[in-house]
Design an enzyme around this catalytic site. Structure first.
Site, mmCIF file in Angstrom:
data_model
loop_
_atom_site.group_PDB
_atom_site.id
_atom_site.type_symbol
_atom_site.label_atom_id
_atom_site.label_comp_id
_atom_site.label_asym_id
_atom_site.label_seq_id
_atom_site.Cartn_x
_atom_site.Cartn_y
_atom_site.Cartn_z
ATOM 1 N N GLU A 1 17.593 -10.083 22.516
ATOM 2 C CA GLU A 1 16.960 -9.612 21.281
ATOM 3 C C GLU A 1 15.451 -9.535 21.460
ATOM 4 O OE1 GLU A 1 18.522 -8.462 18.331
ATOM 5 O OE2 GLU A 1 20.006 -8.433 19.926
ATOM 6 N N TYR B 1 20.093 25.429 -27.136
ATOM 7 C CA TYR B 1 20.847 24.246 -26.751
ATOM 8 C C TYR B 1 22.302 24.475 -27.110
ATOM 9 C CZ TYR B 1 23.074 19.761 -26.677
ATOM 10 O OH TYR B 1 23.966 18.757 -26.421
ATOM 11 N N ARG C 1 24.153 20.744 -17.788
ATOM 12 C CA ARG C 1 24.523 19.330 -17.682
ATOM 13 C C ARG C 1 26.027 19.172 -17.463
ATOM 14 N NH1 ARG C 1 22.087 17.136 -22.897
ATOM 15 N NH2 ARG C 1 23.206 15.273 -22.221
ATOM 16 N N ARG D 1 13.720 -6.143 5.122
ATOM 17 C CA ARG D 1 12.593 -5.276 5.482
ATOM 18 C C ARG D 1 12.517 -4.010 4.615
ATOM 19 N NH1 ARG D 1 14.245 -5.632 11.782
ATOM 20 N NH2 ARG D 1 16.237 -6.150 10.764
#
Ligand code: UD1
Ligand code: CA
Length: 457
Positions: A155, A366, A333, A16
């Site tokens: 059930e 950077y 990072r 499901r």
């Protein structure tokens, strides 16, 4: 003390969910569902824990690792069949076995403990954890006799009109006398609407043989929610988010907009931290006091020191010191270590880099594979040229250096202590300490040349 065991059912595919990802691996607040279940069982210090795996067995086992033993259910013939797979490991043991579903991640340690205690105090052979819900669709219904005693579980797909009206449901969590459980499992058949061997049928089997069967009802229905589809997944995420956020607020954390703040179950936050809206903090993150996080900040698996401010930024797998200023719009990072009083400003990306105390990269840089000393100033637009197309190389910038704007530091390279690098330099050789490095073409001015250009045809 009675020995205690657990069986965690996690072999189903989760049809499901309509997903490539196996159901129990779907994350809730950044942590797979199965880890929530195992994490909430852990404080009980059970004598043995067995996870039944089937669909995606390798992935589930890899995720859970050494926190559980495993048995593979080759074919998914139902929850009773799943429990039966643990027979070889458990059958002859004396004690209590809790069976939990891998898709009920909100059940707390306290509820598990209460269920064990109730079961053992009553000397029952089986105790079902039940709850009452407004909309019982999909759940097994608890059928009691005229004296209020539990007779069986039916059930949803097998229930008649009257049974469908019952609002007390099976949460899929039970305590059993271990030996009675495996004896009763022998008698379960698959003669039902789904052609499956249902674990709930064990209740009727024990009850009919005059064994003591109990139900322990919890009033917190939300806690027992089973995640069968993405709608329930979102509901569980919302419920868990609220639960976790309230705990942090009670511990002295300010969360400005709890509905828009996502904190994982394993995150630790000290008092007087302030969290602005839109922040997502997950993994084993620790945030020390007086820090200010967000708005719109993502932190995963980090340690954040005291009095640090992180705005509109992404910080992953790194260690950040005290009184650090990060952002807005910075990206730290993995494997970075940022010292105290450091500034990482807007549009700065840092990767696998160490920053010593009091250093700054305030704008548009950077800095990757770098070792930056203390009190270093990295000018706007500086780039560590770390990659030659094949390998990554290290840039070392020693203490008290000043890197002029728009410099390229072509690694491997070392900038000695107390050095100046002139703006616009492309540094390809090591620079000795206390020097000035200039690596750019010399400027030439041509007097009166502008008029010549303007008059060109
Ligand atoms: C089950 C119960 C239902 C209860 C509900 C609570 C049965 C037959 N029904 O229904 O009474 O109200 O949980 O959430 O037990 N699994 C296996 N092997 C299998 C089948 C299932 O390991 O062969 C695992 C699944 O991965 C899942 C758990 O058992 O983690 C429950 O299975 P699921 O199909 O979700 O049962 P429900 O229909 O929710
Ligand atoms: Ca379920």
């Amino acid at each position: 003390m009675t020995k205690r065991y657990a069986i965690i059912l996690a072999a189903g595919q989760g049809t499901r969910m309509k997903s490539k990802l196996y159901k129990v691996l779907h994350p809730i607040l950044g942590r797979p569902m199965i880890q929530h279940v195992i994490g909430n069982l852990r404080p009980l210090q059970l004598d043995k824990q067995i996870t039944i795996v089937g669909f995606g067995a390798d992935k589930v086992m890899e995720e859970v690792g050494n926190k559980s033993d495993f048995v593979v259910q080759e074919e998914q013939l139902g929850t009773a069949h799943a429990v039966q797979q643990a027979e070889r490991l458990l059958k002859d043991k004396k004690g209590t076995t809790i069976v939990v579903c891998g898709d009920t991640p909100l059940i707390t340690t306290e509820t598990y403990e209460e269920l064990f205690a109730y079961h053992e105090a009553n000397n029952a052979k089986a105790t079902i954890l039940t709850t009452e819900v407004e909309n019982p669709a999909g759940y097994g219904r608890i059928i009691r006799n005229e004296n209020g005693k539990v007779e069986r579980i039916v059930e949803h797909k097998d229930a008649d009109k009257n049974e469908l009206l019952v609002k007390e449901v099976n949460t899929g969590t039970y305590c059993f006398d271990n030996k009675a459980l495996f004896a009763a499992l022998q008698e379960v058949s698959n003669d039902n609407a789904q052609g499956e061997y249902y674990l709930p049928d064990v209740i009727e089997i024990l009850q009919k043989s005059a064994e003591r069967v109990e139900a322990f009802m919890t009033t917190d229905a939300e806690e027992t929610m089973g995640i069968n589809d993405r709608v329930a997944l979102a509901q569980a995420e919302a419920a868990m988010k609220q639960r976790i956020n309230e705990l942090h607020m009670q511990n002295g954390v300010t969360i400005m907009d709890p509905a828009n703040t996502y904190i994982g179950a394993e995150v630790t936050i000290e008092p007087d931290v302030v969290i602005f809206p839109g922040s997502v903090i997950t993994g084993k993150t620790v945030i020390k006091s007086d820090s200010v996080i967000g708005p719109h900040t993502e932190i995963t698996n980090c340690t954040i020191g005291e009095g640090t401010v992180i705005k509109q930024s992404v910080v992953t797998d790194s260690e950040i010191g005290n009184r650090v200023n990060i952002g807005p719009f910075a990206h730290i990072r993995p494997a970075s270590t940022i010292g105290n009083n450091v500034k990482i400003g807007n549009f700065v990306e840092v990767k696998k880099a160490v920053f010593g105390d009091d250093s700054k990269a305030s704008h548009l840089s950077y800095i990757g594979d770098a070792n930056v000393g203390r009190n270093v100033n990295i000018g706007c637009g500086t780039i560590t040229v770390n990659y030659d197309g094949k390998n990554k190389h290290l840039t070392t910038i020693e203490d008290d250096s000043f890197i002029g704007c728009n410099s390229n530091l072509v690694a491997p390279v070392t900038i000695g202590k107390g050095t100046y690098v002139a703006a616009g330099s492309t540094i390809t050789m090591d620079v000795p300490e206390d020097s000035l490095a200039i690596a750019r073409a010399r400027q030439e001015n041509k007097d009166g040349y502008a008029a010549k250009i303007r008059n060109r045809k």
